[in-house]
Motif scaffolding. Structure first.
Motif, PDB file in Angstrom:
ATOM      1  N   THR A   6       0.836  -1.196   0.000  1.00 53.09           N
ATOM      2  CA  THR A   6       0.000   0.000   0.000  1.00 53.09           C
ATOM      3  C   THR A   6       0.871   1.246   0.000  1.00 53.09           C
ATOM      4  O   THR A   6       2.060   1.192   0.335  1.00 53.09           O
ATOM      5  CB  THR A   6      -0.932   0.036   1.233  1.00 53.09           C
ATOM      6  OG1 THR A   6      -0.127   0.032   2.420  1.00 53.09           O
ATOM      7  CG2 THR A   6      -1.882  -1.157   1.252  1.00 53.09           C
ATOM      8  N   ASP A   7       0.250   2.385  -0.349  1.00 52.71           N
ATOM      9  CA  ASP A   7       0.977   3.646  -0.309  1.00 52.71           C
ATOM     10  C   ASP A   7       0.785   4.319   1.043  1.00 52.71           C
ATOM     11  O   ASP A   7       0.220   3.737   1.976  1.00 52.71           O
ATOM     12  CB  ASP A   7       0.550   4.555  -1.467  1.00 52.71           C
ATOM     13  CG  ASP A   7      -0.931   4.937  -1.420  1.00 52.71           C
ATOM     14  OD1 ASP A   7      -1.558   4.827  -0.341  1.00 52.71           O
ATOM     15  OD2 ASP A   7      -1.458   5.343  -2.481  1.00 52.71           O
ATOM     16  N   GLN A  47      -1.037  -0.523  -3.863  1.00 53.87           N
ATOM     17  CA  GLN A  47      -0.126  -0.094  -4.940  1.00 53.87           C
ATOM     18  C   GLN A  47       0.708  -1.291  -5.399  1.00 53.87           C
ATOM     19  O   GLN A  47       1.926  -1.201  -5.573  1.00 53.87           O
ATOM     20  CB  GLN A  47       0.777   1.029  -4.442  1.00 53.87           C
ATOM     21  CG  GLN A  47       1.617   0.677  -3.204  1.00 53.87           C
ATOM     22  CD  GLN A  47       2.788   1.619  -2.988  1.00 53.87           C
ATOM     23  OE1 GLN A  47       2.825   2.718  -3.523  1.00 53.87           O
ATOM     24  NE2 GLN A  47       3.772   1.165  -2.211  1.00 53.87           N
ATOM     25  N   SER A  50       3.161  -0.995  -8.350  1.00 55.36           N
ATOM     26  CA  SER A  50       3.977   0.218  -8.376  1.00 55.36           C
ATOM     27  C   SER A  50       5.329  -0.055  -9.037  1.00 55.36           C
ATOM     28  O   SER A  50       5.775  -1.214  -9.136  1.00 55.36           O
ATOM     29  CB  SER A  50       4.198   0.739  -6.957  1.00 55.36           C
ATOM     30  OG  SER A  50       5.022  -0.154  -6.229  1.00 55.36           O
TER      31      SER A  50
END
Length: 421
Positions: free
Chosen positions: A214-215, A221, A224
């Motif tokens: 996750t971001d 994400q 990414s």
């Protein structure tokens, strides 16, 4: 969002840790109550030590609580989350489960809150960051059971013979693995991306690259740029060069990789504290360093907390609470941590471990906690996303693997699952 351990201190309630447990068996049903406990197997060698531990806790609890029996079932980690999910779906939820995720059950109002179960002294004794990670919408449902951090393990004997030092970058991992391969080491770098715990190996490499699941605001994400970069490197520079051993990473499970390390067949792998004990029993000299990033130390490494929870279905709130109060006594917490060289989740037990020279080899793992990142366990979608990762991620590093495409597919599925919750 990334959940980081911010420290190892918390306030323990002044009234102490003694909990009254008498009389709970007479509440509710008016007769004998049997609590169904389903737990995960921590024995790295596939023995029955976890079952024996829980049977011992159950027997001691039953001796002090007439009218309450504990029925213990232990499943392998690759099966336990699915087994509990199937029990719940069939309307046969256990009273207590010790598994990898809790939030999806909490979101469906299937769990008692921690406030409904535990006495105040026991609640206050949890390490605060772990307790915080057990919350959904600021209500605590998951009880941290045991914690660990992950480091890069290497076989010091094999490294010495090859004239190698502990790697500090990805390139140094690759060159060390190549040197070990030339010397005939069976698994120069063991990469377990099989279904047992692929979500952990995946997260370690994502964090190493500066990514993660996750971001900063908690949005998935998975595809990414740093995450794709990590799996491109694994595919091309480790697996593609024949440096991960005879078993394809998609087929290699953690337990098998750990056993091979303890047998002296592995040069490097990502490990947790239990592997120390397993390796030392076989006489393997272990070196440990943080898993490096592409160019040096990464921003964060992985921390893991496993979870305990109480299900509402059978209505045994008081009995569940009494048993959990008992299970989280220092004696029980330290016994389990000692048995598997894991990290305790309570303040008092953590302080005892950090002050005991007998646990000196675990101190690097305790020291790694402050900068560690947990799974996004507070997301109700995490259990399903984790299962998806376990099933798909191994193919990414295979000959026909497509890191960007597969991570993108997993990411879209994760977002759809999150939005559907």
């Amino acid at each position: 969002m990334h959940r980081r351990f911010l420290g190892l201190t918390a306030t323990v309630a002044a009234l102490g840790m003694t909990v009254a447990l008498s009389g709970c068996g007479s509440s509710g049903s008016g007769g004998e109550v049997t609590l169904k406990l389903v737990a995960a197997d921590y024995d790295p060698e596939g023995g029955d030590s976890t079952k024996r531990y829980w049977d011992g806790v159950a027997t001691a609890f039953e001796a002090k609580n007439q009218g309450v029996k504990i029925d213990v079932t232990v499943h392998d980690w690759k099966d336990v989350d699915r087994e509990v999910a199937e029990m719940v779906a069939a309307g046969k939820a256990p009273d207590i489960a010790q598994i990898g995720a809790y939030a999806d059950y909490a979101a469906k109002d299937q769990l008692y809150s921690v406030d409904d179960l535990l006495s105040i002294p026991v609640q206050a004794n949890f390490l605060a960051p772990l307790a915080d990670a057990g919350e959904v919408n600021r209500v605590p449902y998951g009880l941290p059971f045991v914690a660990s951090t992950r480091l890069l393990f290497y076989n010091e004997t094999l490294f010495t013979r090859a004239g190698l030092k502990a790697p500090t970058t990805w390139d140094e991992i690759g060159s060390a693995a190549a040197a070990l391969e030339r010397r005939g080491v069976k698994y120069p770098f063991a990469l377990p991306l099989g279904t047992e715990e692929a979500q952990a190996e995946t997260m370690m490499w994502m964090l190493s690259a500066g990514g993660g699941y996750t971001d900063a605001v908690g949005t998935y994400q998975i595809d990414s740029e740093p995450n794709v970069r990590a799996f491109d490197w694994l595919k091309d520079d480790l697996v593609g060069k024949g440096l991960t051993g005879p078993v394809a990473p998609a087929k290699l499970n953690r337990k098998t990789a750990f056993t091979a390390f303890a047998d002296g067949e592995v040069g490097m792998l990502n490990g947790h504290p239990s592997l120390l004990q397993q390796a030392e029993k076989k006489g393997v000299e272990v070196g440990m360093v943080p898993l490096p990033g592409p160019n040096g130390k990464p921003e964060s490494s992985m921390g893991v907390a496993d979870w305990m929870m109480g299900f509402k279905q059978n209505g045994h709130r008081e009995q569940i609470g009494a048993f959990l109060d008992f299970a989280y006594s220092d004696d029980n917490v330290l016994e389990f941590a000692d048995q598997y060289d894991l990290l305790p989740v309570t303040v008092s037990a953590s302080e005892a471990m950090s002050e005991d020279a007998e646990h000196k080899k675990l101190w690097p793992f305790l020291e790694a906690l402050p900068e560690s990142t947990l799974y996004p366990v507070d997301k109700t979608s995490w259990a399903k996303v984790s299962e998806s990762i376990k099933k798909q991620i191994g193919s990414v590093v295979g000959p026909d693997g497509d890191p960007a495409g597969t991570l993108g597919s997993i990411g879209r599925e994760a977002m759809a699952t999150e939005n559907a919750e």
